[in-house]
Design a protein around this motif. Sequence first.
Motif, PDB file in Angstrom:
ATOM      1  N   PHE A 131       0.804  -1.157  -0.039  1.00  0.00           N
ATOM      2  CA  PHE A 131       0.126   0.009   0.030  1.00  0.00           C
ATOM      3  C   PHE A 131       0.822   1.230   0.007  1.00  0.00           C
ATOM      4  O   PHE A 131       1.569   1.485   1.005  1.00  0.00           O
ATOM      5  CB  PHE A 131      -0.953   0.018   1.338  1.00  0.00           C
ATOM      6  CG  PHE A 131      -2.080  -0.506   1.154  1.00  0.00           C
ATOM      7  CD1 PHE A 131      -3.231   0.277   1.236  1.00  0.00           C
ATOM      8  CD2 PHE A 131      -2.325  -1.785   0.610  1.00  0.00           C
ATOM      9  CE1 PHE A 131      -4.585  -0.138   1.253  1.00  0.00           C
ATOM     10  CE2 PHE A 131      -3.916  -2.277   0.478  1.00  0.00           C
ATOM     11  CZ  PHE A 131      -4.877  -1.762   0.808  1.00  0.00           C
ATOM     12  N   ASP A 132       0.897   2.037  -0.957  1.00  0.00           N
ATOM     13  CA  ASP A 132       1.839   3.257  -1.239  1.00  0.00           C
ATOM     14  C   ASP A 132       3.100   2.884  -0.662  1.00  0.00           C
ATOM     15  O   ASP A 132       3.689   3.473  -0.161  1.00  0.00           O
ATOM     16  CB  ASP A 132       1.135   4.207  -0.269  1.00  0.00           C
ATOM     17  CG  ASP A 132      -0.357   4.591  -0.464  1.00  0.00           C
ATOM     18  OD1 ASP A 132      -0.531   4.723  -1.735  1.00  0.00           O
ATOM     19  OD2 ASP A 132      -1.063   5.138   0.292  1.00  0.00           O
ATOM     20  N   ASN A 133       3.640   1.788  -1.268  1.00  0.00           N
ATOM     21  CA  ASN A 133       5.081   1.483  -1.274  1.00  0.00           C
ATOM     22  C   ASN A 133       5.419   0.885   0.312  1.00  0.00           C
ATOM     23  O   ASN A 133       6.459   0.783   0.535  1.00  0.00           O
ATOM     24  CB  ASN A 133       6.042   2.515  -1.658  1.00  0.00           C
ATOM     25  CG  ASN A 133       5.797   3.017  -2.975  1.00  0.00           C
ATOM     26  OD1 ASN A 133       5.909   2.087  -3.872  1.00  0.00           O
ATOM     27  ND2 ASN A 133       5.994   4.205  -3.318  1.00  0.00           N
ATOM     28  N   GLY A 167      -8.008   5.631  -2.939  1.00  0.00           N
ATOM     29  CA  GLY A 167      -6.984   6.516  -2.688  1.00  0.00           C
ATOM     30  C   GLY A 167      -5.718   5.867  -2.529  1.00  0.00           C
ATOM     31  O   GLY A 167      -4.606   6.963  -2.193  1.00  0.00           O
ATOM     32  N   HIS A 168      -5.449   4.782  -2.717  1.00  0.00           N
ATOM     33  CA  HIS A 168      -4.170   4.207  -2.314  1.00  0.00           C
ATOM     34  C   HIS A 168      -3.502   3.667  -3.705  1.00  0.00           C
ATOM     35  O   HIS A 168      -4.345   3.036  -4.201  1.00  0.00           O
ATOM     36  CB  HIS A 168      -3.786   3.264  -1.246  1.00  0.00           C
ATOM     37  CG  HIS A 168      -4.280   3.866   0.165  1.00  0.00           C
ATOM     38  ND1 HIS A 168      -3.632   4.659   0.857  1.00  0.00           N
ATOM     39  CD2 HIS A 168      -5.558   4.010   0.634  1.00  0.00           C
ATOM     40  CE1 HIS A 168      -4.212   5.056   1.903  1.00  0.00           C
ATOM     41  NE2 HIS A 168      -5.498   4.761   1.771  1.00  0.00           N
ATOM     42  N   VAL A 169      -2.257   3.636  -3.763  1.00  0.00           N
ATOM     43  CA  VAL A 169      -1.624   2.610  -4.747  1.00  0.00           C
ATOM     44  C   VAL A 169      -1.401   1.557  -4.173  1.00  0.00           C
ATOM     45  O   VAL A 169      -0.557   1.159  -3.352  1.00  0.00           O
ATOM     46  CB  VAL A 169      -0.176   3.347  -5.362  1.00  0.00           C
ATOM     47  CG1 VAL A 169       0.323   2.269  -6.353  1.00  0.00           C
ATOM     48  CG2 VAL A 169      -0.497   4.673  -5.774  1.00  0.00           C
ATOM     49  N   VAL A 170      -1.918   0.317  -4.799  1.00  0.00           N
ATOM     50  CA  VAL A 170      -2.000  -1.131  -4.282  1.00  0.00           C
ATOM     51  C   VAL A 170      -1.271  -2.178  -5.391  1.00  0.00           C
ATOM     52  O   VAL A 170      -1.608  -1.937  -6.387  1.00  0.00           O
ATOM     53  CB  VAL A 170      -3.509  -1.581  -3.928  1.00  0.00           C
ATOM     54  CG1 VAL A 170      -3.223  -2.924  -3.415  1.00  0.00           C
ATOM     55  CG2 VAL A 170      -4.112  -0.726  -2.974  1.00  0.00           C
ATOM     56  N   ARG A 222      15.290  -1.685  -3.308  1.00  0.00           N
ATOM     57  CA  ARG A 222      14.187  -1.562  -2.350  1.00  0.00           C
ATOM     58  C   ARG A 222      13.208  -2.425  -2.481  1.00  0.00           C
ATOM     59  O   ARG A 222      12.697  -2.855  -3.653  1.00  0.00           O
ATOM     60  CB  ARG A 222      13.734  -0.193  -2.164  1.00  0.00           C
ATOM     61  CG  ARG A 222      13.073   0.446  -3.378  1.00  0.00           C
ATOM     62  CD  ARG A 222      12.702   1.790  -3.365  1.00  0.00           C
ATOM     63  NE  ARG A 222      11.770   2.340  -4.322  1.00  0.00           N
ATOM     64  CZ  ARG A 222      11.579   3.368  -4.995  1.00  0.00           C
ATOM     65  NH1 ARG A 222      12.403   4.314  -4.382  1.00  0.00           N
ATOM     66  NH2 ARG A 222      10.677   3.415  -5.898  1.00  0.00           N
ATOM     67  N   LEU A 223      12.606  -2.925  -1.326  1.00  0.00           N
ATOM     68  CA  LEU A 223      11.182  -3.578  -1.334  1.00  0.00           C
ATOM     69  C   LEU A 223      11.007  -4.828  -2.053  1.00  0.00           C
ATOM     70  O   LEU A 223      10.148  -5.275  -2.696  1.00  0.00           O
ATOM     71  CB  LEU A 223      10.195  -2.686  -1.998  1.00  0.00           C
ATOM     72  CG  LEU A 223       9.926  -1.490  -0.939  1.00  0.00           C
ATOM     73  CD1 LEU A 223       8.795  -0.253  -1.559  1.00  0.00           C
ATOM     74  CD2 LEU A 223       9.586  -1.656   0.516  1.00  0.00           C
ATOM     75  N   HIS A 243      17.994  -0.775   0.556  1.00  0.00           N
ATOM     76  CA  HIS A 243      17.024  -0.577   1.774  1.00  0.00           C
ATOM     77  C   HIS A 243      15.521  -1.149   1.646  1.00  0.00           C
ATOM     78  O   HIS A 243      15.167  -1.521   0.504  1.00  0.00           O
ATOM     79  CB  HIS A 243      16.804   0.817   1.994  1.00  0.00           C
ATOM     80  CG  HIS A 243      16.066   1.744   1.111  1.00  0.00           C
ATOM     81  ND1 HIS A 243      14.751   1.829   1.336  1.00  0.00           N
ATOM     82  CD2 HIS A 243      16.368   2.003  -0.020  1.00  0.00           C
ATOM     83  CE1 HIS A 243      14.145   2.680   0.246  1.00  0.00           C
ATOM     84  NE2 HIS A 243      15.235   2.656  -0.653  1.00  0.00           N
ATOM     85  N   ASP A 244      15.254  -1.580   2.853  1.00  0.00           N
ATOM     86  CA  ASP A 244      14.052  -1.926   2.892  1.00  0.00           C
ATOM     87  C   ASP A 244      13.587  -3.195   2.039  1.00  0.00           C
ATOM     88  O   ASP A 244      12.349  -3.303   1.473  1.00  0.00           O
ATOM     89  CB  ASP A 244      12.651  -1.032   2.737  1.00  0.00           C
ATOM     90  CG  ASP A 244      12.847   0.146   3.859  1.00  0.00           C
ATOM     91  OD1 ASP A 244      12.440  -0.067   4.923  1.00  0.00           O
ATOM     92  OD2 ASP A 244      13.432   1.379   3.426  1.00  0.00           O
ATOM     93  N   ASN A 245      14.470  -4.405   2.022  1.00  0.00           N
ATOM     94  CA  ASN A 245      14.121  -5.463   1.607  1.00  0.00           C
ATOM     95  C   ASN A 245      13.848  -6.507   2.379  1.00  0.00           C
ATOM     96  O   ASN A 245      13.919  -6.187   3.629  1.00  0.00           O
ATOM     97  CB  ASN A 245      15.485  -6.060   0.577  1.00  0.00           C
ATOM     98  CG  ASN A 245      15.885  -5.005  -0.343  1.00  0.00           C
ATOM     99  OD1 ASN A 245      15.186  -5.059  -1.444  1.00  0.00           O
ATOM    100  ND2 ASN A 245      16.983  -4.023  -0.184  1.00  0.00           N
TER     101      ASN A 245
END
Length: 572
Positions: A131-133, A167-170, A222-223, A243-245
């Motif tokens: 949700f929103d990255n 309203g969110h990027v999913v 990332r991610l 980061h954030d993997n």
Amino acid sequence: GINAEYGGVRRMKQVLCCFIFFLLLNVFSVDSAVTLSPGDDIQKAVDNNPSGTTFILNSGVYRMQSVQPKDNNVFIAQTSRQAIMTGARLLSSFSREGKYYVATNQTQQGQRHGSCDSQFPGCIYPEDLFFDNKPLVHVISLDQVTTGSYFFDYDEHKIYFVDDPDGHVVETSVVRNAFASKAVNVKISGLVIEKYAIPAQMGAVGDQYPSNGWIVEDCEVRLNHGTGVNVATGGMILNNYVHDNGQKGIGAGGSNVLVSGNEISRNNYAGFSTGWEAGGSKYSETVNLTVSGNYVHDNMGPGLWTDVYNIYTVYDGNTCIDNQGPGIFHEISFNVIISNNVAVHNGYSFDVWLWGSGILISSSSHADIFNNVVVLTDHGNGIGMVQQNRGSSPKYGPCLTLYNKVHNNEVFYLRKHGQSGGAADWHSDWMFNGTNSFDYNSYHCLDTDFGGWGWNGKGGDFQVFQAQGQDKHGTCDSNINTPPSLTSIAAGSVTSSSAVISWITNERTDGQVEYGTTTSYGNQTPVNYFFNTKHSISLTGLSPKTTYHYRVKSRDAAGNLSVSKDSQFVTQ
């Protein structure tokens, strides 16, 4: 036995070899360049062009693409970190089943692998929901779904969640990797690589069996569910933001690997067990690995970790802050130089015995540990060695804690917590036979009577440590509040819109500049957490023919801050 080579000569030799290797690998063909834009099929372009082709990626999102490069291919962003390769699918259509939102027709199902922390039982599944990255927590049954989590029913091809998607990027990750093939000498530069459904211990770049000579530089990675970047012999990971993997940031094996200038942070969002493998980075079965000048922080696990039969490793000039495990961890490995590093506030999750040390040697031999700064607060330990029954390397012999030298380091105890020293739960007579030593180290404590040392089962204050033959030339004092000195402050390379502010500190510190058209300043640069004694920070976006005031700020590893007097320069 193994010959141990210590000191600056060996370190310089390793770095020089890596530098020469870097120059050789950088001789890529520039005979042809192909420019690509979002919507283009990158793999088709690779297939239609010869080895050695350079591909320039224009800014934008390249969605659900996976590339198998050819030898000597180069992939470079037209504008650094503005070309985004993502392995995720956008979700925009949802049905409802009671309280749940449901994404249907989700047929992706990747390789399951790993061991999870008890609070994150779904970590083994590589498919994430964003949700929103921001990744949601993967739970393993529908009744466990609450705000911030989701359940993937693989049999029914459905993803369930309760957060309102309006309203969110999913997005959900689908594609396994961004770049992987048997090709050698591939270079990837300036890209953002995100949201690939790569399993644990495998890289969004490199996958499970990376090829030789790959260079990854100036990328943001990332991610991705497993590891961000995984390289092999001759691989170089330079100046990236990793980061954030989901499991860890960086992995490597093989010989002559260089990892330098990267920021490695907040990895292991998926909740893998740190005892299994997770955190900032981990290296296995390497020869001549150099890890230098990295800023490694806030990882859920160790910061920098060599585990399983590494030899001739160099850790130099890294800054490791607020990692859940040890800052630097050398485990069941051999000959290592650990020098000029700063390790602050590490080991906050598990610091019994000597686990969670800022620098930790475990069942490893021939370590030379010097000129490091380690800081403890109310968690973690200082510099530690431990020995357990960890078997033998087929090449290098028994994994024993022998011939390790800890000297000329500084350790700050900002609270009455933690220890430095050595401990064994197996064959302590081998470990404490005189081949391991601490000497010429400086310790700074709130209370010099504090029991911050342990050796061979006996803990106590510094005098007790010395009575056991350790740190005979070391010192212990209560000097923990001395701020760094600031000298040679200057503004250089001044143009109509920019300037470079430089200064020197007498100890390794972070750095920041405040600046503006008055002595109220009003602007400040981000803090540079790459701890150093020589500092240089660029100011941009300045107005021409304008007088600017500035001052510099440096904080040392113990938290002591120095702020300079006001200085001025005039833009052209």
